[in-house]
Enzyme design. Structure first.
Site, mmCIF file in Angstrom:
data_model
loop_
_atom_site.group_PDB
_atom_site.id
_atom_site.type_symbol
_atom_site.label_atom_id
_atom_site.label_comp_id
_atom_site.label_asym_id
_atom_site.label_seq_id
_atom_site.Cartn_x
_atom_site.Cartn_y
_atom_site.Cartn_z
ATOM 1 N N SER A 138 53.519 30.617 93.461
ATOM 2 C CA SER A 138 53.190 32.228 93.340
ATOM 3 C C SER A 138 52.314 32.316 95.576
ATOM 4 C CB SER A 138 51.318 32.233 92.970
ATOM 5 O OG SER A 138 50.059 32.809 93.214
ATOM 6 N N HIS B 256 56.692 34.240 92.570
ATOM 7 C CA HIS B 256 55.808 34.302 91.773
ATOM 8 C C HIS B 256 54.544 35.615 91.932
ATOM 9 C CE1 HIS B 256 52.693 35.171 87.490
ATOM 10 N NE2 HIS B 256 51.338 33.850 88.227
ATOM 11 N N ASP C 151 51.371 38.023 92.235
ATOM 12 C CA ASP C 151 49.813 38.240 91.746
ATOM 13 C C ASP C 151 48.916 39.954 91.880
ATOM 14 O OD1 ASP C 151 48.891 35.936 89.748
ATOM 15 O OD2 ASP C 151 49.244 34.962 91.839
ATOM 16 N N MET D 27 46.840 42.358 91.413
ATOM 17 C CA MET D 27 45.125 42.789 90.738
ATOM 18 C C MET D 27 44.951 44.000 91.157
ATOM 19 S SD MET D 27 43.732 38.306 91.780
ATOM 20 C CE MET D 27 44.893 37.260 91.382
ATOM 21 N N HIS E 21 52.902 39.590 87.807
ATOM 22 C CA HIS E 21 51.829 39.239 86.990
ATOM 23 C C HIS E 21 51.035 39.975 87.401
ATOM 24 C CE1 HIS E 21 48.533 35.968 85.920
ATOM 25 N NE2 HIS E 21 48.091 37.370 84.888
ATOM 26 N N MET F 286 47.759 42.101 86.313
ATOM 27 C CA MET F 286 46.362 42.202 85.974
ATOM 28 C C MET F 286 46.143 43.263 86.242
ATOM 29 S SD MET F 286 45.926 37.653 86.908
ATOM 30 C CE MET F 286 47.475 38.029 88.607
ATOM 31 N N MET G 12 47.586 31.588 80.715
ATOM 32 C CA MET G 12 46.852 31.403 81.040
ATOM 33 C C MET G 12 46.479 30.504 81.201
ATOM 34 S SD MET G 12 47.156 33.692 83.978
ATOM 35 C CE MET G 12 46.016 32.995 85.204
ATOM 36 N N GLY H 191 42.471 35.871 88.068
ATOM 37 C CA GLY H 191 41.853 36.502 89.247
ATOM 38 C C GLY H 191 41.612 35.468 90.730
ATOM 39 N N PHE H 192 41.997 34.630 90.728
ATOM 40 C CA PHE H 192 41.567 33.213 91.714
ATOM 41 C C PHE H 192 42.580 31.912 91.424
ATOM 42 C CE2 PHE H 192 37.103 35.767 90.624
ATOM 43 C CZ PHE H 192 37.740 36.121 91.868
ATOM 44 N N ASP I 136 49.871 29.270 84.012
ATOM 45 C CA ASP I 136 49.810 29.555 85.636
ATOM 46 C C ASP I 136 48.981 29.221 85.327
ATOM 47 O OD1 ASP I 136 49.010 31.168 87.858
ATOM 48 O OD2 ASP I 136 49.791 32.948 86.460
ATOM 49 N N GLY J 223 46.023 25.706 88.241
ATOM 50 C CA GLY J 223 45.933 24.253 87.528
ATOM 51 C C GLY J 223 46.530 24.190 87.898
HETATM 52 C C1 DX5 Z 1 45.171 33.126 89.405
HETATM 53 C C2 DX5 Z 1 46.786 33.808 89.233
HETATM 54 C C3 DX5 Z 1 47.584 32.375 89.676
HETATM 55 C C4 DX5 Z 1 46.982 31.467 91.282
HETATM 56 C C5 DX5 Z 1 46.867 30.428 90.656
HETATM 57 O O1 DX5 Z 1 44.400 34.633 88.553
HETATM 58 O O2 DX5 Z 1 47.162 34.570 87.979
HETATM 59 O O3 DX5 Z 1 48.834 33.368 90.148
HETATM 60 O O4 DX5 Z 1 47.586 32.294 92.441
HETATM 61 O O5 DX5 Z 1 46.710 29.470 91.793
HETATM 62 P P1 DX5 Z 1 46.279 28.116 91.184
HETATM 63 O O6 DX5 Z 1 47.703 27.330 91.049
HETATM 64 O O7 DX5 Z 1 46.080 27.971 92.947
HETATM 65 O O8 DX5 Z 1 45.729 27.568 90.746
HETATM 66 ZN ZN ZN Z 2 49.557 34.675 88.780
#
Ligand code: DX5
Ligand code: ZN
Length: 233
Positions: free
Chosen positions: A7, A30, A32, A34, A63, A65, A134, A139-140, A172, A174
């Site tokens: 990502s 990937h 993101d 948002m 992705h 969001m 998820m 979000g982060f 997606d 952690g």
């Molecule tokens: C979070 C995103 C993820 C994020 C994952 O909402 O959808 O794609 O980048 O980040 P890590 O791999 O650091 O958890």
């Molecule tokens: Zn994502």
């Protein structure tokens, strides 16, 4: 088969072309998107996705969001975008949207937040090319993996097996060398990793390490049946 999708949320946005080149050995990238409404954070939208598609050969996994994907998701079905993921919680008619995306030659994927069950998705599994479970609240980046989501993957993998269909199951949030095998054992085969790839000096080395953690090297080395202990199903 283990597929690694870094990502770019954890990349350097000012040096994005360089950071995309650093993950050339990945299976996809990937993105993101948002909107600061569906999730509290704000990233980028269609112009960025279009420009990224021009400078990378990697398949792009978007992705979304965002609120109201029924209206906006089709705009992302552009050249270079392999799949578009929309959230079950934000979509009015997920099956109709998936069909429209597929009609445009883009793979359709549905995502569920940690608090959302997958029973409805499982009922309509044939309509989707991929389900994103998820493993953090969206979000982060940089949050901790939620092992409590593994039963969702097991349910979906079992349902796909019963139906005899090939659906990708993405996780997606952690994902690290330690958590990837847990998700793989539960049925995941596409792994998003932000900080575990870009939070280190050598992203390519991190991609290889994540693949190895999922048994990817052993599977690649096998000529016939997957070796004992392999995570390939
Ligand atoms: C979070 C995103 C993820 C994020 C994952 O909402 O959808 O794609 O980048 O980040 P890590 O791999 O650091 O958890
Ligand atoms: Zn994502």
């Amino acid at each position: 088969m283990v597929r690694i999708h870094p990502s770019i949320l954890s990349a350097d946005f000012v040096n994005l072309e360089r950071d995309l080149a650093r993950i050339a050995t990945a299976d996809g990238v990937h993105l993101d998107v948002m909107d600061a409404h569906f999730v509290p954070n704000l990233t980028f939208g269609l112009p960025m996705v279009q420009r990224i598609a021009e400078v990378t050969d990697l398949p792009i996994d978007v992705h979304l969001m965002i609120d109201d994907p029924d209206t906006w998701a089709l705009q992302y079905a552009i050249g270079g975008v392999d799949s578009v993921t929309f959230h079950a919680e934000a979509t009015r008619d997920a099956v109709a949207l998936a069909r429209e995306l597929r009609a445009r030659g883009t793979r359709a994927a549905i995502a569920v937040k940690p608090g959302t069950e997958v029973d409805l998705v499982a009922e309509h599994l044939r309509e989707f090319d991929m389900v994103l479970v998820m493993t953090v609240e969206p979000g982060f980046g940089g949050q901790s993996f939620m092992p409590g989501m593994m039963p969702k993957l097991e349910l979906l993998r079992g349902r796909a097996r019963d139906l005899g269909i090939d659906v990708a199951l993405q996780v997606d949030g952690g994902i690290t060398d330690d958590t990837l095998p847990i998700a793989a054992a539960a049925g995941a085969d596409v792994f998003v990793a932000g900080s575990a790839v870009y939070g280190h000096a050598d992203p390519a080395e991190r991609i290889a390490a994540l693949r190895a953690a999922g048994g990817g090297e052993a599977v690649a080395a096998a000529s016939g049946d997957a070796p004992a202990g392999s995570l390939e199903r």
